[in-house]
Motif scaffolding. Structure first.
Motif, PDB file in Angstrom:
ATOM      1  N   PHE A 317       0.849  -1.187   0.000  1.00 18.95           N
ATOM      2  CA  PHE A 317       0.000   0.000   0.000  1.00 18.95           C
ATOM      3  C   PHE A 317       0.882   1.234   0.000  1.00 18.95           C
ATOM      4  O   PHE A 317       1.922   1.259   0.664  1.00 18.95           O
ATOM      5  CB  PHE A 317      -0.900   0.004   1.247  1.00 18.95           C
ATOM      6  CG  PHE A 317      -2.078   0.929   1.173  1.00 18.95           C
ATOM      7  CD1 PHE A 317      -3.331   0.451   0.832  1.00 18.95           C
ATOM      8  CD2 PHE A 317      -1.941   2.291   1.437  1.00 18.95           C
ATOM      9  CE1 PHE A 317      -4.420   1.306   0.749  1.00 18.95           C
ATOM     10  CE2 PHE A 317      -3.018   3.146   1.365  1.00 18.95           C
ATOM     11  CZ  PHE A 317      -4.264   2.656   1.022  1.00 18.95           C
ATOM     12  N   ALA A 318       0.470   2.265  -0.742  1.00 17.53           N
ATOM     13  CA  ALA A 318       1.254   3.496  -0.821  1.00 17.53           C
ATOM     14  C   ALA A 318       0.463   4.679  -0.284  1.00 17.53           C
ATOM     15  O   ALA A 318      -0.762   4.756  -0.442  1.00 17.53           O
ATOM     16  CB  ALA A 318       1.670   3.782  -2.263  1.00 17.53           C
ATOM     17  N   VAL A 319       1.164   5.576   0.364  1.00 18.68           N
ATOM     18  CA  VAL A 319       0.643   6.903   0.705  1.00 18.68           C
ATOM     19  C   VAL A 319       1.588   7.890   0.038  1.00 18.68           C
ATOM     20  O   VAL A 319       2.805   7.838   0.264  1.00 18.68           O
ATOM     21  CB  VAL A 319       0.581   7.141   2.217  1.00 18.68           C
ATOM     22  CG1 VAL A 319       0.149   8.564   2.513  1.00 18.68           C
ATOM     23  CG2 VAL A 319      -0.374   6.139   2.880  1.00 18.68           C
ATOM     24  N   LEU A 320       1.044   8.748  -0.810  1.00 18.90           N
ATOM     25  CA  LEU A 320       1.909   9.666  -1.552  1.00 18.90           C
ATOM     26  C   LEU A 320       1.492  11.111  -1.287  1.00 18.90           C
ATOM     27  O   LEU A 320       0.332  11.413  -1.004  1.00 18.90           O
ATOM     28  CB  LEU A 320       1.870   9.361  -3.043  1.00 18.90           C
ATOM     29  CG  LEU A 320       0.528   9.508  -3.758  1.00 18.90           C
ATOM     30  CD1 LEU A 320       0.396  10.885  -4.403  1.00 18.90           C
ATOM     31  CD2 LEU A 320       0.370   8.426  -4.822  1.00 18.90           C
ATOM     32  N   LEU A 321       2.479  11.969  -1.365  1.00 24.03           N
ATOM     33  CA  LEU A 321       2.267  13.398  -1.205  1.00 24.03           C
ATOM     34  C   LEU A 321       2.500  14.069  -2.554  1.00 24.03           C
ATOM     35  O   LEU A 321       3.582  13.947  -3.147  1.00 24.03           O
ATOM     36  CB  LEU A 321       3.235  13.959  -0.157  1.00 24.03           C
ATOM     37  CG  LEU A 321       3.037  15.418   0.244  1.00 24.03           C
ATOM     38  CD1 LEU A 321       1.720  15.586   0.991  1.00 24.03           C
ATOM     39  CD2 LEU A 321       4.201  15.890   1.099  1.00 24.03           C
TER      40      LEU A 321
END
Length: 325
Positions: A317-321
């Protein structure tokens, strides 16, 4: 209620009924039959989904939590946000990590949750104002898919959080339109924090959407109970089998309900009768899974540059800004 909490209503009194009628009429007369996944989340559906998030097989919630636990301080440092906007906030439970990090960083002044449920916003707002004496909560009852509502800047940058990989529920054209609308609403210094489930072994994905305990199956069939309640329909939920299907070409999971036998369902308020053939399927959710290159390109095409990309240790899973270019 403290004067630090405000609740603005952007939905008409008949919004729920109008949208439900339109979505059901359009979806059940289409080929193949479909329903938007948002209708899975009535009160009972939301309770069942919370049960799903605690299942061993369902990794996305835990994986995203892991990323936020590890990188909330980085997010606060990189954004310096004084306003945290959350789309589809619900109970605002996972956002507390970001609120804590932004408070510790010394920049947070305002939290602006957006959700279709006034009750969820009121409960979350009361709790947050009680626990955080210096925080202002400016909540908005709105459907961000129909109208993107963001608070005006208040002297500092805004961070818009869209977590839980809800972005995967939007078909490509609507996803593109959403990114475009968001880019138009954001200015220099603002940022988007996006949660995205990643492409992985299909067996892992299928277990996450078709658990051996039957919780996801109950969650899926619950949409039929909702239609019976809200539209006086005569679905027999037990006559539909839950299925999860991996579409390798589109790289998405689909949840479907398959008719166990030929049947006709009546929906009196719509003056509609719907025939299901034996084995015919109703698609109730599409959940796209992403690759870094593809999602980065999608965002770039709509005016965003990815500034940071974090994953859990197993890269599920990715969290990107992302920031406006």
């Amino acid at each position: 209620m403290t004067d630090r909490f405000t609740l603005a209503h952007r939905l008409s009194p008949d919004h729920f009924t109008t949208r439900l009628h339109a979505d059901v009429r359009d979806g059940l007369t289409a080929a193949p039959k479909t329903l938007p996944p948002k209708w899975l989340y009535d009160t009972r559906g939301s309770e069942l989904f919370e049960d799903i998030t605690r299942l061993t097989e369902y990794y996305p919630t835990r994986a995203e939590d892991e990323v936020l636990d590890r990188h909330a301080a980085d997010i606060a440092r990189l954004t310096g946000a004084d306003t945290l906007v959350e789309l589809g906030s619900g109970s605002s439970a996972k956002t507390r990590r970001l609120l804590d990090a932004l408070t510790a960083h010394g920049t947070l002044r305002r939290y602006a949750p957006v959700d279709v449920s006034p009750a969820a916003l009121l409960a979350a707002g009361e709790a947050l104002c009680r626990d955080r004496p210096g925080l202002r909560v400016a909540a908005t009852v709105a459907d961000f898919e129909a109208e993107l509502v963001l608070p005006e800047p208040s002297g500092g940058p805004r961070l818009v959080a869209f977590l839980g990989s809800t972005i995967g529920n939007l078909p490509p054209a609507r996803r593109s339109a959403f990114f475009s609308a968001l880019r138009a609403a954001l200015g220099g210094g603002d940022a988007l924090l996006l949660g995205a489930d990643l492409v992985k072994d299909p067996a892992v994905l299928l277990r996450a959407y078709d658990d051996p305990h039957g919780v996801t199956a109950e969650f899926n069939r619950n949409v039929l109970h909702m239609l019976n309640r809200e539209l006086h329909a005569d679905f027999a939920p037990g006559s539909f089998a839950h299925r999860a299907v991996w579409d390798a070409e589109a790289e998405q999971i689909e949840m479907r309900l398959r008719a166990r036998t030929a049947q006709t369902v009546k929906l009196p308020p719509l003056d509609l009768s719907v025939d299901f053939a034996d084995g015919e399927e109703l698609r109730t959710e599409t959940s796209a899974k992403f690759r870094r290159a593809g999602l980065t390109a999608e965002l770039a095409h709509r005016g965003f540059g990815v500034r940071a990309w974090w994953t859990d240790e197993r890269e599920r899973f990715a969290v990107l800004l992302a920031v406006p270019d």
